[in-house]
Design an enzyme around this catalytic site. Sequence first.
Site, PDB file in Angstrom:
ATOM      1  N   CYS A   2      45.157 -49.957  28.953  1.00 51.86           N
ATOM      2  CA  CYS A   2      43.706 -49.862  28.438  1.00 51.86           C
ATOM      3  C   CYS A   2      43.021 -49.272  29.814  1.00 51.86           C
ATOM      4  O   CYS A   2      43.030 -49.136  30.781  1.00 51.86           O
ATOM      5  CB  CYS A   2      43.262 -51.344  28.383  1.00 51.86           C
ATOM      6  SG  CYS A   2      43.939 -52.338  26.914  1.00 51.86           S
ATOM      7  N   ARG A  27      46.869 -42.619  30.842  1.00 57.83           N
ATOM      8  CA  ARG A  27      47.511 -44.221  30.979  1.00 57.83           C
ATOM      9  C   ARG A  27      48.348 -44.631  29.570  1.00 57.83           C
ATOM     10  O   ARG A  27      49.004 -45.473  29.781  1.00 57.83           O
ATOM     11  CB  ARG A  27      46.278 -44.857  31.176  1.00 57.83           C
ATOM     12  CG  ARG A  27      45.579 -44.905  32.667  1.00 57.83           C
ATOM     13  CD  ARG A  27      44.337 -45.515  32.903  1.00 57.83           C
ATOM     14  NE  ARG A  27      44.615 -46.614  32.821  1.00 57.83           N
ATOM     15  CZ  ARG A  27      44.712 -47.847  33.661  1.00 57.83           C
ATOM     16  NH1 ARG A  27      44.648 -47.277  35.019  1.00 57.83           N
ATOM     17  NH2 ARG A  27      44.733 -49.049  33.699  1.00 57.83           N
ATOM     18  N   TRP A  74      45.477 -50.252  24.722  1.00 58.79           N
ATOM     19  CA  TRP A  74      46.545 -50.284  24.495  1.00 58.79           C
ATOM     20  C   TRP A  74      47.159 -51.618  23.896  1.00 58.79           C
ATOM     21  O   TRP A  74      46.890 -52.757  24.383  1.00 58.79           O
ATOM     22  CB  TRP A  74      47.400 -49.752  25.669  1.00 58.79           C
ATOM     23  CG  TRP A  74      48.986 -49.871  25.664  1.00 58.79           C
ATOM     24  CD1 TRP A  74      49.427 -48.650  25.186  1.00 58.79           C
ATOM     25  CD2 TRP A  74      49.857 -50.644  25.877  1.00 58.79           C
ATOM     26  NE1 TRP A  74      50.804 -48.701  25.660  1.00 58.79           N
ATOM     27  CE2 TRP A  74      51.078 -49.958  25.862  1.00 58.79           C
ATOM     28  CE3 TRP A  74      49.797 -52.048  26.526  1.00 58.79           C
ATOM     29  CZ2 TRP A  74      52.429 -50.881  25.989  1.00 58.79           C
ATOM     30  CZ3 TRP A  74      51.046 -52.642  26.543  1.00 58.79           C
ATOM     31  CH2 TRP A  74      52.293 -52.181  26.426  1.00 58.79           C
ATOM     32  N   ASN A 100      40.043 -55.154  29.948  1.00 59.63           N
ATOM     33  CA  ASN A 100      41.540 -54.938  30.105  1.00 59.63           C
ATOM     34  C   ASN A 100      42.158 -56.155  30.782  1.00 59.63           C
ATOM     35  O   ASN A 100      41.379 -56.852  31.213  1.00 59.63           O
ATOM     36  CB  ASN A 100      41.508 -53.865  31.402  1.00 59.63           C
ATOM     37  CG  ASN A 100      41.300 -52.696  30.901  1.00 59.63           C
ATOM     38  OD1 ASN A 100      40.913 -52.292  29.977  1.00 59.63           O
ATOM     39  ND2 ASN A 100      41.274 -51.563  31.899  1.00 59.63           N
ATOM     40  N   GLY A 101      43.356 -56.612  30.374  1.00 60.48           N
ATOM     41  CA  GLY A 101      43.849 -57.797  30.929  1.00 60.48           C
ATOM     42  C   GLY A 101      44.324 -58.413  29.805  1.00 60.48           C
ATOM     43  O   GLY A 101      44.163 -58.183  28.497  1.00 60.48           O
ATOM     44  N   GLU A 483      67.840 -43.264  36.789  1.00 60.96           N
ATOM     45  CA  GLU A 483      66.642 -42.585  36.945  1.00 60.96           C
ATOM     46  C   GLU A 483      66.642 -41.426  35.722  1.00 60.96           C
ATOM     47  O   GLU A 483      65.669 -41.249  35.094  1.00 60.96           O
ATOM     48  CB  GLU A 483      66.049 -42.130  38.260  1.00 60.96           C
ATOM     49  CG  GLU A 483      64.899 -41.400  38.122  1.00 60.96           C
ATOM     50  CD  GLU A 483      63.564 -42.063  37.507  1.00 60.96           C
ATOM     51  OE1 GLU A 483      63.760 -43.444  37.224  1.00 60.96           O
ATOM     52  OE2 GLU A 483      62.592 -41.381  37.286  1.00 60.96           O
ATOM     53  N   LYS A 487      64.281 -41.281  32.336  1.00 62.31           N
ATOM     54  CA  LYS A 487      63.620 -40.005  32.187  1.00 62.31           C
ATOM     55  C   LYS A 487      63.731 -39.534  30.706  1.00 62.31           C
ATOM     56  O   LYS A 487      62.680 -39.234  29.948  1.00 62.31           O
ATOM     57  CB  LYS A 487      63.699 -38.744  32.918  1.00 62.31           C
ATOM     58  CG  LYS A 487      63.086 -38.925  34.618  1.00 62.31           C
ATOM     59  CD  LYS A 487      61.605 -38.711  34.496  1.00 62.31           C
ATOM     60  CE  LYS A 487      61.036 -40.336  34.554  1.00 62.31           C
ATOM     61  NZ  LYS A 487      60.957 -41.193  35.127  1.00 62.31           N
ATOM     62  N   GLU A 490      62.446 -42.085  27.977  1.00 64.90           N
ATOM     63  CA  GLU A 490      61.208 -42.253  27.943  1.00 64.90           C
ATOM     64  C   GLU A 490      60.578 -41.341  27.044  1.00 64.90           C
ATOM     65  O   GLU A 490      59.452 -41.547  26.339  1.00 64.90           O
ATOM     66  CB  GLU A 490      60.552 -42.135  29.374  1.00 64.90           C
ATOM     67  CG  GLU A 490      60.524 -43.358  30.229  1.00 64.90           C
ATOM     68  CD  GLU A 490      60.154 -43.324  31.715  1.00 64.90           C
ATOM     69  OE1 GLU A 490      59.242 -44.129  32.127  1.00 64.90           O
ATOM     70  OE2 GLU A 490      60.311 -42.201  32.157  1.00 64.90           O
ATOM     71  N   HIS A 506      85.098 -49.576  31.930  1.00 69.77           N
ATOM     72  CA  HIS A 506      84.740 -50.978  31.276  1.00 69.77           C
ATOM     73  C   HIS A 506      83.871 -51.135  29.932  1.00 69.77           C
ATOM     74  O   HIS A 506      83.371 -52.276  30.043  1.00 69.77           O
ATOM     75  CB  HIS A 506      84.128 -51.974  32.534  1.00 69.77           C
ATOM     76  CG  HIS A 506      85.171 -51.837  33.572  1.00 69.77           C
ATOM     77  ND1 HIS A 506      86.325 -52.383  33.962  1.00 69.77           N
ATOM     78  CD2 HIS A 506      85.041 -51.228  34.957  1.00 69.77           C
ATOM     79  CE1 HIS A 506      86.834 -52.328  34.938  1.00 69.77           C
ATOM     80  NE2 HIS A 506      86.177 -51.628  35.559  1.00 69.77           N
ATOM     81  N   LYS A 605      50.892 -45.951  31.453  1.00 72.01           N
ATOM     82  CA  LYS A 605      51.290 -45.152  32.848  1.00 72.01           C
ATOM     83  C   LYS A 605      51.355 -46.328  33.931  1.00 72.01           C
ATOM     84  O   LYS A 605      52.182 -46.307  34.775  1.00 72.01           O
ATOM     85  CB  LYS A 605      50.213 -44.147  33.334  1.00 72.01           C
ATOM     86  CG  LYS A 605      50.369 -43.625  34.563  1.00 72.01           C
ATOM     87  CD  LYS A 605      51.422 -42.813  34.824  1.00 72.01           C
ATOM     88  CE  LYS A 605      51.787 -42.043  36.446  1.00 72.01           C
ATOM     89  NZ  LYS A 605      52.998 -41.725  36.484  1.00 72.01           N
TER      90      LYS A 605
HETATM   91  C1  G6P Z   1      55.494 -47.775  33.760  1.00 73.34           C
HETATM   92  C2  G6P Z   1      55.558 -46.320  33.866  1.00 73.34           C
HETATM   93  C3  G6P Z   1      56.651 -45.814  34.759  1.00 73.34           C
HETATM   94  C4  G6P Z   1      56.347 -46.622  36.077  1.00 73.34           C
HETATM   95  C5  G6P Z   1      56.488 -48.139  36.034  1.00 73.34           C
HETATM   96  C6  G6P Z   1      56.177 -48.553  37.339  1.00 73.34           C
HETATM   97  O1  G6P Z   1      56.196 -48.307  33.013  1.00 73.34           O
HETATM   98  O2  G6P Z   1      55.544 -45.926  32.768  1.00 73.34           O
HETATM   99  O3  G6P Z   1      56.783 -44.510  34.843  1.00 73.34           O
HETATM  100  O4  G6P Z   1      57.733 -46.297  36.922  1.00 73.34           O
HETATM  101  O5  G6P Z   1      55.272 -48.483  35.029  1.00 73.34           O
HETATM  102  O6  G6P Z   1      54.771 -47.966  37.655  1.00 73.34           O
HETATM  103  P1  G6P Z   1      54.152 -48.286  39.324  1.00 73.34           P
HETATM  104  O7  G6P Z   1      52.794 -47.685  39.043  1.00 73.34           O
HETATM  105  O8  G6P Z   1      54.194 -49.431  39.837  1.00 73.34           O
HETATM  106  O9  G6P Z   1      55.218 -47.327  40.080  1.00 73.34           O
END
Ligand code: G6P
Length: 610
Positions: A2, A27, A74, A100-101, A483, A487, A490, A506, A605
């Site tokens: 949000c 975000r 959101w 927000n929250g 990672e 990517k 996501e 395994h 985000k």
């Molecule tokens: C969300 C984002 C990720 C990010 C994670 C941690 O899931 O989509 O891209 O790695 O939060 O965010 P931060 O700001 O704590 O690195």
Amino acid sequence: MCGIVGYLGAREAAPILLEGLRHLEYRGYDSAGIAVVANDQLHLFRRVGKVKNLAESLNGSLPKATIGIAHTRWATHGVPSESNAHPHTDCTRSLALIHNGIIENHASLRTILERGGHRFCSATDTEVLVHLIEEHLRSADDLETAVRRALAQVEGTYGIAVISTHAPGTLIVARKGSPLVIGIGRGEYICASDPTALAGATRQVIYLSDGEMAVISANGLVIKNHDNIEIDKDVSELDLELETIERCGYPHFMLKEIYEQPDTIHDALRGRLLECDGRANLDGLREVMPRILASRRIILTGCGTSWHAGLIGRYMIEQYARLPVEVEYASEFRYRDPMLDERDVVFCISQSGETADTIAAMRESLNRGALGLGICNVVGSTLARESDAGVYLHAGPEIGVASTKAFTSQLSVLALITLALARERGLTKEQGKTIIRELKSLPEKVSHILEHSEVIQQYAREFQDAENFLYLGRGYGFPAALEGALKLKEISYIHAEGYPAAEMKHGPIALIDRDMPVVVIAPQDKTYEKIIGNIEEVRARNGRVVVVANEDDPWIHTLSDYVIRIPKTLDMLHPILAMIPLQLLAYYIAVLRGCNVDQPRNLAKSVTVE
Ligand code: G6P
């Protein structure tokens, strides 16, 4: 997640609020809304979908007003819909509130309010708060008192902004657990949950801390603490250029951010390398260095991509500084009653510095007496302000939801921390100089990879229809594989798993056939022969392998038709280079599949709720 924007000043509020919302789009959100007070009346518009929909639907129908609030939602409680979108209003439509929250005791409060005659129109936790304020307005002298009393009843987290026809020239904002910043312009105030919303509007900002409330009116800004006592807050300078949050000709922020990496890695290292001495100079950690060196162990924690950076950081620190390191998801760490005391050092890694679980992990660490340090990108973020000390990434705003440049900057900073610690623990000057030489060559090597991205585009076309992907690596290559897989999943919604290559036998090997591409990270390090063995195992089952190999590897093309070559570097820095083609592969596949690369479905985000 949000986003909040509020405006009070002399200009027309709506265009400024909508512009602020556009800056917060990165975000991730699913609906948007705006409310203004004009001619003693509240005017409210909400739409599912993009801010663009909201702006188009207004179509001049909003009266000119100089005070208003706007929100991107959101969904957490209740589906994305117009009635669940913010702002929410009370029964008489005299109050509008954005939040927000999460209000944890919303169910019990709602029951009480409904019994008292309040009518609810949404399935959200937020709506409780606006009815609660309405309830308190019956006995309170003013809006501020009613808001304060309502907030005292709330359990959970909030960043809120409230306007009302009862006080048409007053904007109230408050925070507990969700960030809020107040931008001060010429005769105007713009509040937001994220400084990005203020870009181009003002540079003078005040960050609210938990428990604080600001009452903004034509008479100025009054900030009070939890005990209702007026306080003075420092005004900070926001270092945010408008062009840094614009795409600058790139089709997506994510691609722009991938291509920024030669510069962002350089910026993470800038001024921090003492070449002739083979040392790293980290001002932010200078005072706490003796305590880190005397600690019994280091814990690295974070979420998502930042957690992956921690995994690589562990390999780096243990290899060079020979200090024991543990890595843990912040969400697990905070709740499992960790054995932690003043002998421990906890590095919380977070791009945004606002991830709820990571902040909670920091607070838990500080409460238990550990040294709590931050590695984060956003200057002035909650993590940066609450930690004992830390290191900034200086990567500039990262707008694409999938983290790219922040990750390679986190790795660069972790390499600097490793060097700083290792030189105090026996690493020689010459060894230190070698690390520095390699660090300094990274930007050029990353540029070189970026200049040869056609081959990656070609492979993306080849594999765009796959439903599953496997990523394998050993040593430093294992977290890099995690990672890489993250990517891809996501942004392209392809199911992808990262595994230590040896673990393939395994379980995942059962899945291998022509339809499941396997991406293998295969640097010429001490596990090279083993990983070649793994590639053979995949080939023997008709699997198709994409290999990320060193530039001068003479054999690799005999094992795979799909080879991405990257320059050689130290093992510890290899994930930084390996990550560039993996980011590009994910990006190009997602674009070919028609996905919304910058704002993938369901993702946010910065995850500011648990
Ligand atoms: C969300 C984002 C990720 C990010 C994670 C941690 O899931 O989509 O891209 O790695 O939060 O965010 P931060 O700001 O704590 O690195």
